[in-house]
Design a protein around this motif. Structure first.
Motif, PDB file in Angstrom:
ATOM      1  N   SER A 256      -7.016   5.861  -5.105  1.00  0.00           N
ATOM      2  CA  SER A 256      -7.680   4.632  -4.648  1.00  0.00           C
ATOM      3  C   SER A 256      -7.798   3.629  -5.780  1.00  0.00           C
ATOM      4  CB  SER A 256      -9.065   4.964  -4.093  1.00  0.00           C
ATOM      5  OG  SER A 256      -8.975   5.796  -2.953  1.00  0.00           O
TER       6      SER A 256
ATOM      7  N   TYR B 286       0.832  -1.202   0.000  1.00  0.00           N
ATOM      8  CA  TYR B 286       0.000   0.000   0.000  1.00  0.00           C
ATOM      9  C   TYR B 286       0.869   1.256   0.000  1.00  0.00           C
ATOM     10  CZ  TYR B 286      -3.387   3.534   1.360  1.00  0.00           C
ATOM     11  OH  TYR B 286      -4.154   4.674   1.395  1.00  0.00           O
TER      12      TYR B 286
ATOM     13  N   TYR C 182      -6.022  -0.047  -5.904  1.00  0.00           N
ATOM     14  CA  TYR C 182      -6.926  -1.199  -6.038  1.00  0.00           C
ATOM     15  C   TYR C 182      -6.549  -2.039  -7.259  1.00  0.00           C
ATOM     16  CZ  TYR C 182     -11.270  -3.839  -6.558  1.00  0.00           C
ATOM     17  OH  TYR C 182     -12.187  -4.845  -6.699  1.00  0.00           O
TER      18      TYR C 182
END
Length: 438
Positions: free
Chosen positions: A407, A259, A411
């Motif tokens: 995001s 992340y 993802y």
């Protein structure tokens, strides 16, 4: 036989390497042999060294430029083969104090559990400021933390600083630990950057102490403030940083690592796109995908491009204005912004009263985290600490898309990134990424 084998890595820095050699030869401790590993320089470095220093220096020449790691390894192999007790690595743009080499050897003599001992490194142009005093590897934010970076030496720096790793601009290592373990020589597939940090970190992982000491003082030029001509640094820094953390992050932190790394890559690419620095954005993209495909070594053609970093858009905007008012939360932010604005030399003059200014420049930590309602009015622009700027409504629209785009990027990429990380650590090939040659 001498105790220390010293290797200086050189590529096309004739004047610097001659000065470096001279400073080494003036050391009080003379228990060393000196080698220069040259990466096929084309500026007459080899001839100048041999003419100036003769038999005092052994010059080893690579057939081509093999990068920092390939250059150092040419000398490291020779030093290991000869059987010196200690190996000392120096960058070619280093000047060593007369006591620097001796202090490193004395510390290793007195501390047999220490595998790596580095110098305190000061800026050559600003010698009262520390450039670095060792580094730690941050496995929370997945970056390197440089100890005492740009710190004004006030006399309170510790005499010994234990750390995770040391840059090889000036470092001494115990050769026995290299030979008796899986540490090996410098990771040559990095080509340059993060190679020395990974190498010294292997000593740390093997249980040997890694330290820097204040008794060993060097000055380091390390480039200049001039704009780099190409995206060389962008490519190797990003690719090798990503590869390092894919390889060495503890298993329980891999999700967080993926992340954080993807967030950092996205930020760098989105900012580059926002600033219209398309070559930088493309280079970072190449670096990221090469990292996850385990593409190593020297970058293939086309991945390093002309550096198109520019502040011309902000500069052109200020040239249309006569006065500005600067608004910042801290004196440090205000000073940094003022220095940057003055460097643009636009003729736009700062005033002390907001009511007298044609525009207000509001300083924030990061524009991508700003909201339009925080900065009302058409005469207010926003500048952040990374020199990004919001000038108009079109900019605000791009900033408003940042969170959603980030995001989506994470993802889309996290599963493949983790799959590639697993394959790298297991020595195989990712099914998700597939084979790739460069």
């Amino acid at each position: 036989m001498k105790k220390i084998g010293i290797v200086i890595c050189n590529y096309n820095k004739k004047d610097y390497v001659l000065n470096c050699i001279q400073s080494v030869l003036e050391s009080k401790n003379q228990d060393f042999d000196l080698y220069v590993a040259d990466n096929a320089s084309t500026d007459g470095s080899v001839e100048a060294i041999e003419k100036t220093y003769g038999d005092a220096v052994t010059v080893l020449v690579n057939p081509e430029n093999l990068g920092g790691s390939g250059g150092f390894n040419l000398g490291i192999r020779k030093i290991l083969e000869k059987g010196y007790e200690y190996l000392c690595c120096l960058d070619n743009d280093i000047l060593v104090d007369e006591n620097a080499i001796g202090a490193l050897a004395d510390y290793l003599d007195a501390h047999p559990d220490t595998g790596v001992c580095g110098s305190i490194v000061y800026h050559m142009d600003y010698p009262e400021y520390v450039q670095q005093y060792g580094l730690d590897l941050d496995f929370e934010n997945f970056t390197a933390i440089t100890h005492y970076a740009d710190y004004l030496d006030d006399g309170n720096i510790p005499a010994v600083n234990e750390c995770d790793t040391v840059a090889t601009c000036s470092v001494m290592l115990r050769t026995r630990f290299i030979k008796e373990s899986d540490i090996g020589i410098m990771p040559e597939d990095n080509f340059i950057y993060w190679d020395d940090m990974e190498w010294c970190y292997r000593f740390h992982l093997a249980g040997h102490k890694v330290v820097t000491i204040k008794d060993s003082v060097v000055l380091h030029k390390m480039g200049s403030n001039a704009k780099p001509v190409n995206t060389f640094i962008n490519y190797y820094m990003w690719r090798n940083r990503i590869h390092f953390f894919m390889k060495y992050t503890p298993e329980e932190k891999l999700d967080r690592m993926s992340y954080c790394i993807l967030s950092s890559v996205f930020d760098a690419m989105y900012e580059s796109m926002y600033r219209e620095e398309h070559n930088i954005m493309q280079t970072i993209s190449y670096a990221y995908y090469d990292a996850i495909r385990d593409v190593r070594g020297k970058a293939s053609d086309g991945k390093i491009m002309e550096n198109d970093a520019s502040d011309s858009r902000f500069q052109a905007y200020l040239q249309t204005k006569k006065t500005y008012y600067l608004k910042a939360d801290t004196p440090e932010e205000e000073q940094d912004a003022q220095t940057f604005i003055e460097a643009l030399q636009t003729g736009c003059r700062r005033v002390e009263q907001e009511s007298e200014a044609e525009i207000t420049i509001a300083v924030c930590p990061y524009i991508m985290q700003c909201k339009r309602e925080q900065y009302p009015g058409e005469d207010q622009i926003v500048l952040d600490s990374y020199k990004n700027v919001i000038l108009n409504e079109s900019d605000w629209e791009a900033v408003s898309q940042y969170d959603y785009a980030k995001s989506l990027f994470i993802y889309m990429n996290q599963g493949a990134f983790l799959d590639a990380t697993k394959a790298l650590r297991e020595g195989g090939e990712s099914d998700t990424i597939g084979s790739y040659t460069s």
